[in-house]
Motif scaffolding. Sequence first.
Motif, PDB file in Angstrom:
ATOM      1  N   HIS A 242      20.831 -27.813  31.279  1.00 38.03           N
ATOM      2  CA  HIS A 242      22.563 -28.255  31.709  1.00 38.03           C
ATOM      3  C   HIS A 242      23.084 -26.266  31.902  1.00 38.03           C
ATOM      4  O   HIS A 242      24.326 -26.704  32.432  1.00 38.03           O
ATOM      5  CB  HIS A 242      23.075 -28.035  29.855  1.00 38.03           C
ATOM      6  CG  HIS A 242      22.444 -29.724  30.208  1.00 38.03           C
ATOM      7  ND1 HIS A 242      23.616 -30.562  30.286  1.00 38.03           N
ATOM      8  CD2 HIS A 242      21.773 -30.653  28.778  1.00 38.03           C
ATOM      9  CE1 HIS A 242      23.346 -31.640  29.612  1.00 38.03           C
ATOM     10  NE2 HIS A 242      22.133 -32.286  28.426  1.00 38.03           N
ATOM     11  N   MET A 243      22.745 -25.390  31.430  1.00 39.31           N
ATOM     12  CA  MET A 243      23.278 -24.245  31.958  1.00 39.31           C
ATOM     13  C   MET A 243      23.377 -23.953  32.643  1.00 39.31           C
ATOM     14  O   MET A 243      24.255 -23.795  33.988  1.00 39.31           O
ATOM     15  CB  MET A 243      22.666 -22.754  31.208  1.00 39.31           C
ATOM     16  CG  MET A 243      22.693 -22.718  29.354  1.00 39.31           C
ATOM     17  SD  MET A 243      22.032 -21.003  29.506  1.00 39.31           S
ATOM     18  CE  MET A 243      20.065 -20.692  30.226  1.00 39.31           C
ATOM     19  N   ARG A 244      22.193 -24.576  33.897  1.00 40.90           N
ATOM     20  CA  ARG A 244      22.337 -24.778  35.448  1.00 40.90           C
ATOM     21  C   ARG A 244      23.229 -25.099  35.950  1.00 40.90           C
ATOM     22  O   ARG A 244      23.639 -25.137  37.046  1.00 40.90           O
ATOM     23  CB  ARG A 244      20.841 -25.059  36.071  1.00 40.90           C
ATOM     24  CG  ARG A 244      21.128 -24.346  37.499  1.00 40.90           C
ATOM     25  CD  ARG A 244      20.206 -22.865  37.614  1.00 40.90           C
ATOM     26  NE  ARG A 244      19.158 -22.289  38.423  1.00 40.90           N
ATOM     27  CZ  ARG A 244      19.122 -21.277  39.323  1.00 40.90           C
ATOM     28  NH1 ARG A 244      19.979 -20.007  38.206  1.00 40.90           N
ATOM     29  NH2 ARG A 244      19.246 -21.182  40.139  1.00 40.90           N
ATOM     30  N   ALA A 249      28.089 -26.622  38.290  1.00 40.52           N
ATOM     31  CA  ALA A 249      29.083 -27.651  38.903  1.00 40.52           C
ATOM     32  C   ALA A 249      30.414 -26.373  39.350  1.00 40.52           C
ATOM     33  O   ALA A 249      31.767 -27.167  39.998  1.00 40.52           O
ATOM     34  CB  ALA A 249      29.534 -28.705  37.805  1.00 40.52           C
ATOM     35  N   GLY A 250      30.046 -25.516  39.039  1.00 39.02           N
ATOM     36  CA  GLY A 250      31.672 -24.596  39.061  1.00 39.02           C
ATOM     37  C   GLY A 250      31.588 -24.039  40.529  1.00 39.02           C
ATOM     38  O   GLY A 250      33.128 -24.639  41.118  1.00 39.02           O
ATOM     39  N   ARG A 251      30.290 -23.849  41.245  1.00 37.28           N
ATOM     40  CA  ARG A 251      30.453 -23.825  42.606  1.00 37.28           C
ATOM     41  C   ARG A 251      30.758 -24.935  43.047  1.00 37.28           C
ATOM     42  O   ARG A 251      31.353 -24.646  44.260  1.00 37.28           O
ATOM     43  CB  ARG A 251      29.045 -23.522  42.683  1.00 37.28           C
ATOM     44  CG  ARG A 251      28.425 -21.742  42.763  1.00 37.28           C
ATOM     45  CD  ARG A 251      28.295 -21.109  42.696  1.00 37.28           C
ATOM     46  NE  ARG A 251      28.057 -19.622  42.150  1.00 37.28           N
ATOM     47  CZ  ARG A 251      27.240 -19.566  42.863  1.00 37.28           C
ATOM     48  NH1 ARG A 251      26.183 -19.626  44.286  1.00 37.28           N
ATOM     49  NH2 ARG A 251      26.366 -18.322  41.848  1.00 37.28           N
ATOM     50  N   ALA A 257      32.996 -31.381  34.942  1.00 41.14           N
ATOM     51  CA  ALA A 257      31.513 -31.049  34.899  1.00 41.14           C
ATOM     52  C   ALA A 257      30.860 -30.036  34.512  1.00 41.14           C
ATOM     53  O   ALA A 257      29.829 -30.316  33.686  1.00 41.14           O
ATOM     54  CB  ALA A 257      31.283 -31.676  36.648  1.00 41.14           C
ATOM     55  N   ALA A 258      31.315 -29.221  34.504  1.00 42.74           N
ATOM     56  CA  ALA A 258      30.697 -27.948  34.417  1.00 42.74           C
ATOM     57  C   ALA A 258      31.205 -27.030  33.207  1.00 42.74           C
ATOM     58  O   ALA A 258      30.526 -26.942  32.153  1.00 42.74           O
ATOM     59  CB  ALA A 258      31.680 -26.527  35.034  1.00 42.74           C
ATOM     60  N   ASP A 259      31.971 -28.372  32.455  1.00 44.53           N
ATOM     61  CA  ASP A 259      32.395 -27.978  30.841  1.00 44.53           C
ATOM     62  C   ASP A 259      31.931 -28.831  30.429  1.00 44.53           C
ATOM     63  O   ASP A 259      31.540 -28.307  28.930  1.00 44.53           O
ATOM     64  CB  ASP A 259      34.201 -28.311  30.199  1.00 44.53           C
ATOM     65  CG  ASP A 259      35.162 -27.040  31.709  1.00 44.53           C
ATOM     66  OD1 ASP A 259      34.756 -25.841  30.623  1.00 44.53           O
ATOM     67  OD2 ASP A 259      36.399 -27.323  31.244  1.00 44.53           O
ATOM     68  N   LEU A 260      31.684 -30.149  30.670  1.00 45.04           N
ATOM     69  CA  LEU A 260      30.943 -30.438  30.067  1.00 45.04           C
ATOM     70  C   LEU A 260      29.414 -30.482  29.433  1.00 45.04           C
ATOM     71  O   LEU A 260      28.576 -30.259  28.928  1.00 45.04           O
ATOM     72  CB  LEU A 260      30.275 -32.186  30.622  1.00 45.04           C
ATOM     73  CG  LEU A 260      31.641 -32.912  30.682  1.00 45.04           C
ATOM     74  CD1 LEU A 260      32.289 -34.660  31.643  1.00 45.04           C
ATOM     75  CD2 LEU A 260      31.766 -33.328  28.832  1.00 45.04           C
ATOM     76  N   HIS A 261      28.819 -30.051  30.951  1.00 42.11           N
ATOM     77  CA  HIS A 261      27.507 -29.413  31.075  1.00 42.11           C
ATOM     78  C   HIS A 261      27.046 -28.034  29.592  1.00 42.11           C
ATOM     79  O   HIS A 261      25.923 -28.207  29.344  1.00 42.11           O
ATOM     80  CB  HIS A 261      27.100 -29.228  32.206  1.00 42.11           C
ATOM     81  CG  HIS A 261      26.493 -30.289  32.920  1.00 42.11           C
ATOM     82  ND1 HIS A 261      24.996 -31.457  32.867  1.00 42.11           N
ATOM     83  CD2 HIS A 261      26.489 -31.654  34.158  1.00 42.11           C
ATOM     84  CE1 HIS A 261      25.457 -32.720  33.502  1.00 42.11           C
ATOM     85  NE2 HIS A 261      26.239 -32.041  34.168  1.00 42.11           N
ATOM     86  N   LEU A 262      28.685 -27.143  30.349  1.00 39.10           N
ATOM     87  CA  LEU A 262      28.510 -25.861  29.652  1.00 39.10           C
ATOM     88  C   LEU A 262      28.296 -26.574  27.741  1.00 39.10           C
ATOM     89  O   LEU A 262      27.754 -25.369  27.270  1.00 39.10           O
ATOM     90  CB  LEU A 262      29.574 -25.086  29.569  1.00 39.10           C
ATOM     91  CG  LEU A 262      29.537 -23.546  29.129  1.00 39.10           C
ATOM     92  CD1 LEU A 262      28.037 -22.909  29.704  1.00 39.10           C
ATOM     93  CD2 LEU A 262      30.587 -22.951  29.352  1.00 39.10           C
TER      94      LEU A 262
END
Length: 393
Positions: A242-244, A249-251, A257-262
């Motif tokens: 999830h960190m990765r 997702a940010g890139r 999606a970045a916020d959900l995974h973070l």
Amino acid sequence: MHAELPPEEVGERIAAIRHARRMTQIELARASAYALASIKAIERGARIPSHTGLEAIADALGVDPSRLTTDARHDSRVRTALPLISAAIAGYDIPMDPPNRVLPELREAIDTAVKWRVGAQYTLIAKAAPSLLGDALSTLHSSEGAAKQDAARLLAAAARSADAVAYKYGSLDLSARLVELMRWAAQQADDPLLDASTAYVRTEVFFAARAHSAGLKALERAIDAGPAPAEVRPAAARGALHMRAAVIAGRAGDASAADLHLAEARRLGDLVPEGTYDGTAFGPDSVRTHEVSVAVSLGQEHVDRALTVAREWTPPDSLPAERQSGFWIELARAQLWAGRADDSFESLKVARVIAPQHTREHPWARETAGTLRRLKRADAETLTNFAEWVGAI
């Protein structure tokens, strides 16, 4: 020895690391086969150790020689080793000569290489990687049953350590081959946690190709295929994915999606102690470093997110050196965007002290240093020296 650092700074680094190791000058002299008077002279900058002597001191301190000096010959040693690593894995699926080490010896050697990797000691890895890979492959081919699975796990760990060198030094084709070797080894091991670790590393291929959306899909597929996070190790493996995923997702410019995974990484991070390790260190502090990574990956409009994390927290020394230095490199980028040039340069210098080889080969460190140099041409020569060291000018 023609070091890029002055003798005084080399001596200061040796003394600082010696103190951190709780060693006396007498103990360092004995361990490095130097006279006590010589160690004293080296530490105060009155004497310059030979290239061989520097390696002996570094070995006695348990660090890569690059931690003591930025001598370019360490860089050349890494690059010289890359073709040897490539040759070692060329016939990975073909049984070759018997291994030179028995399984316990091989395990100990690869465990050491893993420690070098998390400590960003690439010169040591490069020197050892060809024989480690060769012995791991020979052991796998000559083993059966549980022993073969064990050998496959060791091969994956050796390949990952070698990949850290290949990827950081821009040998992306070799890096991709090492990732594929990890995937092949994971199949032999029949280990879901190793599959997850391999999926984490495979993301490098997508980063290098700038195929961020495809990389996000690959990671999400790996998350779905992984074991349920009902215990610490599966929870750590899933949290690392999830960190990765948040970073890639940010890139890809997908803030949602970045916020959900973070958020999911934070939740899982609260369930495991920091440093839980299955190929990738994971825990609450590791997630914090990735909060900065995600903010910087999303771009300049998210710079405040990175600065907020840094106001409240900085990486503890217990985190792997590579992860610590990555935090400072990414923070430097955010500080530059925020118009805080002096703070940005200070962050780059911290990153260099923690992991010089990682900092020197990091494209964002090079880019940030180059921009700082252009913006502050009238500054003291320390900025120019840093920009030259990192290859920005």
